[in-house]
Design an enzyme around this catalytic site. Structure first.
Site, PDB file in Angstrom:
ATOM      1  N   PRO A  80       0.829  -1.217   0.000  1.00 47.42           N
ATOM      2  CA  PRO A  80       0.000   0.000   0.000  1.00 47.42           C
ATOM      3  C   PRO A  80       0.851   1.249   0.000  1.00 47.42           C
ATOM      4  O   PRO A  80       1.797   1.377   0.791  1.00 47.42           O
ATOM      5  CB  PRO A  80      -0.800  -0.135   1.303  1.00 47.42           C
ATOM      6  CG  PRO A  80      -0.916  -1.604   1.509  1.00 47.42           C
ATOM      7  CD  PRO A  80       0.390  -2.182   1.024  1.00 47.42           C
ATOM      8  N   CYS A  81       0.526   2.178  -0.897  1.00 46.70           N
ATOM      9  CA  CYS A  81       1.432   3.303  -1.131  1.00 46.70           C
ATOM     10  C   CYS A  81       0.847   4.647  -0.737  1.00 46.70           C
ATOM     11  O   CYS A  81       1.522   5.662  -0.861  1.00 46.70           O
ATOM     12  CB  CYS A  81       1.823   3.337  -2.602  1.00 46.70           C
ATOM     13  SG  CYS A  81       0.414   3.429  -3.732  1.00 46.70           S
ATOM     14  N   GLN A  82      -0.429   4.684  -0.267  1.00 45.15           N
ATOM     15  CA  GLN A  82      -1.024   5.975   0.034  1.00 45.15           C
ATOM     16  C   GLN A  82      -0.207   6.758   1.051  1.00 45.15           C
ATOM     17  O   GLN A  82      -0.087   7.973   0.983  1.00 45.15           O
ATOM     18  CB  GLN A  82      -2.459   5.799   0.544  1.00 45.15           C
ATOM     19  CG  GLN A  82      -3.432   5.289  -0.496  1.00 45.15           C
ATOM     20  CD  GLN A  82      -3.433   3.775  -0.598  1.00 45.15           C
ATOM     21  OE1 GLN A  82      -2.583   3.113  -0.012  1.00 45.15           O
ATOM     22  NE2 GLN A  82      -4.389   3.232  -1.333  1.00 45.15           N
TER      23      GLN A  82
END
Length: 358
Positions: A80-82
């Site tokens: 997850p890159c948020q």
């Protein structure tokens, strides 16, 4: 499964709908397992990768023991890159649990011991620090500590046949001591019109689950032919319905322009029009690659020639998902799956380069 591909076993972590996996399969890798906690994205993966086993669960609770039945050639994935995104101004620190998911990727690589790994993430990760240490450097050191030769680079999707200006960080490692070199850029760009010009003309809010191509296969551009290769008709031609006043705003926006072209009297519900993000109400330029396809509904990306938002199939095309690829779930979840994905043709270029070392 082709005989030549039997040894090229792949595992996709944080798989989403399967952008990385699709590129890998295009290159000649057989996807055996995928891990994805979102039920709709996992359903999309199952729909399109029928030979793979999908674990729809929290990766932190998943043991690697059941994934060691045969030698694994490559583990790939994009945690997850948020939390690492430059647009995230609230939780760009290690207190955000999503920012520690790379630890799970390292765990799987350590336990399963693949020949190669591909770790993909947002450009913002290169700017992220945990204290005084750059987090990208920290991640690379973790992989080197478990025996992998590592190289990394920011790649632009438009350099590899994708009709979209999207940059992503790729960290590639192998345990054979190979100094990996990233693939050379292609000598051409694909424009929005070349990518979607043969898809159906649609109206605001229209849902056309199976449409018709507007031109023959022979008349289509090479890119469109690639997208249509295994499909007789374009599916999931779904356009989210915008309110009438939003459509009225679209009429004032030319190709390449954004909200700033909208007359003030039509922007009365904005407290401060000057604070609008430059990517809001952006009309794509038909003769150039697209801007980034993220959550294209929320940012209200506009079709280059029609006064409406992009359809699901158009957005998928701009991400380089072929027309036979079907997304599962409610339309808002499908839109997010497309926006979150790694463009398959970008993944294919990286995977082909990896396979060239065999």
């Amino acid at each position: 499964m082709k005989e030549a591909n039997k040894k090229n076993i792949g595992i996709d972590l944080f798989a989403g709908a399967g952008g990385l996996s699709l590129g890998a399969e295009m290159a000649g890798i057989s996807m055996r397992y995928a891990v994805e906690s979102d039920t709709h994205a996992a359903a999309s993966y199952r729909k399109n990768f029928k030979e793979a086993t999908v674990f729809c669960e929290d990766i932190r609770k998943l043991s690697t023991d059941g994934l060691k039945s045969e030698p694994v050639f490559i583990i790939m994935g994009g945690p997850p890159c948020q939390g690492f995104s430059l647009s995230n101004t609230k939780t760009r620190d290690m207190s955000n649990p999503n920012n520690r998911m790379f630890e799970e990727f390292v765990r799987f690589v350590h336990d399963i011991d693949p020949t190669w790994f591909v770790f993909e993430n947002v450009y913002g990760l290169t700017k992220f620090k945990n204290g005084d240490e750059n987090i990208q450097n920290h991640i690379e050191k973790r992989f080197r500590a478990i025996g992998y030769e590592v190289n990394s680079k920011i790649l632009y999707a438009s350099d590899y046949g994708v009709p979209q200006r999207r940059n992503r960080l790729f960290i590639v490692g192998n345990k054979n001591g190979i100094k990996f070199e990233f693939p050379d850029k292609f000598d051409y760009l694909v424009s929005v019109d070349e990518a979607i010009g043969d898809l159906p003309v649609l109206c605001n809010g229209e849902t056309l689950m199976e449409g018709k191509y507007t031109i023959s296969f022979e008349q289509a551009t090479p890119y469109a032919q690639l997208m249509r290769k295994k499909s007789k008709a374009p599916t999931q031609n779904i356009v989210s319905r915008n309110r009438d006043y939003v459509i009225e705003r679209y009429k004032y926006i030319g190709e390449g322009e954004n909200w700033s072209s909208i007359p003030d009297h039509l922007m009365g519900n904005y407290a401060d029009k000057k604070r609008c993000h430059s990517g809001i109400y952006k009309r794509l330029i038909g003769s150039k690659p697209s801007v980034v396809i993220s959550n294209y509904r929320k940012s209200m990306l506009i079709h280059p020639h029609q006064d409406r938002g992009l359809s699901v199939r158009e957005a998928a095309r701009l991400q380089s998902f072929p027309d036979h690829f079907i997304f599962e779930g409610p339309v808002s979840y499908v839109q997010q799956q497309i926006g979150n994905a790694v463009p398959p043709l970008l993944a294919k270029a990286v995977m082909e380069k990896i396979l060239s070392y065999k």
